[in-house]
Scaffold this motif. Structure first.
Motif, mmCIF file in Angstrom:
data_model
loop_
_atom_site.group_PDB
_atom_site.id
_atom_site.type_symbol
_atom_site.label_atom_id
_atom_site.label_comp_id
_atom_site.label_asym_id
_atom_site.label_seq_id
_atom_site.Cartn_x
_atom_site.Cartn_y
_atom_site.Cartn_z
ATOM 1 N N SER A 8 14.605 92.631 1.136
ATOM 2 C CA SER A 8 15.722 92.045 1.868
ATOM 3 C C SER A 8 16.024 90.636 1.368
ATOM 4 O O SER A 8 15.174 89.948 0.844
ATOM 5 C CB SER A 8 15.435 92.028 3.365
ATOM 6 N N THR A 22 17.468 86.682 1.971
ATOM 7 C CA THR A 22 17.216 85.661 2.986
ATOM 8 C C THR A 22 18.140 85.867 4.184
ATOM 9 O O THR A 22 17.709 85.788 5.318
ATOM 10 C CB THR A 22 17.403 84.255 2.390
ATOM 11 N N GLU A 66 19.499 88.622 5.298
ATOM 12 C CA GLU A 66 19.037 89.779 6.070
ATOM 13 C C GLU A 66 17.793 89.437 6.879
ATOM 14 O O GLU A 66 17.644 89.872 8.016
ATOM 15 C CB GLU A 66 18.757 90.961 5.144
ATOM 16 N N GLU A 67 16.903 88.658 6.295
ATOM 17 C CA GLU A 67 15.688 88.255 7.000
ATOM 18 C C GLU A 67 16.019 87.390 8.212
ATOM 19 O O GLU A 67 15.420 87.551 9.282
ATOM 20 C CB GLU A 67 14.753 87.500 6.056
ATOM 21 N N GLU A 99 15.321 88.448 12.079
ATOM 22 C CA GLU A 99 14.513 87.583 12.952
ATOM 23 C C GLU A 99 15.283 87.222 14.217
ATOM 24 O O GLU A 99 14.742 87.242 15.317
ATOM 25 C CB GLU A 99 14.083 86.318 12.204
ATOM 26 N N GLU A 108 23.268 83.806 7.585
ATOM 27 C CA GLU A 108 23.098 85.258 7.713
ATOM 28 C C GLU A 108 23.920 86.021 6.684
ATOM 29 O O GLU A 108 23.573 87.136 6.317
ATOM 30 C CB GLU A 108 23.462 85.721 9.121
ATOM 31 N N LEU A 115 12.436 79.301 11.518
ATOM 32 C CA LEU A 115 11.670 80.504 11.180
ATOM 33 C C LEU A 115 10.192 80.326 11.504
ATOM 34 O O LEU A 115 9.562 81.247 12.017
ATOM 35 C CB LEU A 115 11.854 80.854 9.697
ATOM 36 N N ARG A 164 8.084 82.562 14.553
ATOM 37 C CA ARG A 164 6.966 83.463 14.267
ATOM 38 C C ARG A 164 5.797 83.231 15.203
ATOM 39 O O ARG A 164 4.990 84.109 15.409
ATOM 40 C CB ARG A 164 6.548 83.304 12.811
#
Length: 70
Positions: free
Chosen positions: A2, A4, A6-7, A11, A37, A54, A58
């Motif tokens: 994927s 960035t 998409e990540e 998230e 995005e 990010l 997490r």
């Protein structure tokens, strides 16, 4: 693999946030978050803002699980 963008999208959706909510957490505008995005690469302070968002996101599931156990 994927991208960035998409990540970032995955998230945000994993956390159940709108773009506006995620942007507020990251300290940027909704338009900036939307561009991320869509694949625009953040630079300078924006890159740090995304990295911080990010990183903080997490760790939240572990904190939420710990709070639920109390």
């Amino acid at each position: 693999m994927s991208t960035t963008g998409e990540e970032i999208l995955l998230e945000r959706k994993r956390r159940g946030l709108s773009q506006t909510e995620a942007a507020a957490e990251a300290g940027v505008s909704q338009a900036t978050f939307c561009r991320w995005e869509n694949g625009d690469q953040p630079r300078g302070l924006y890159q740090q803002a995304l990295t911080n968002w990010l990183s903080s996101s997490r760790s939240k599931p572990a904190v939420q699980a710990e709070q639920a156990a109390l």
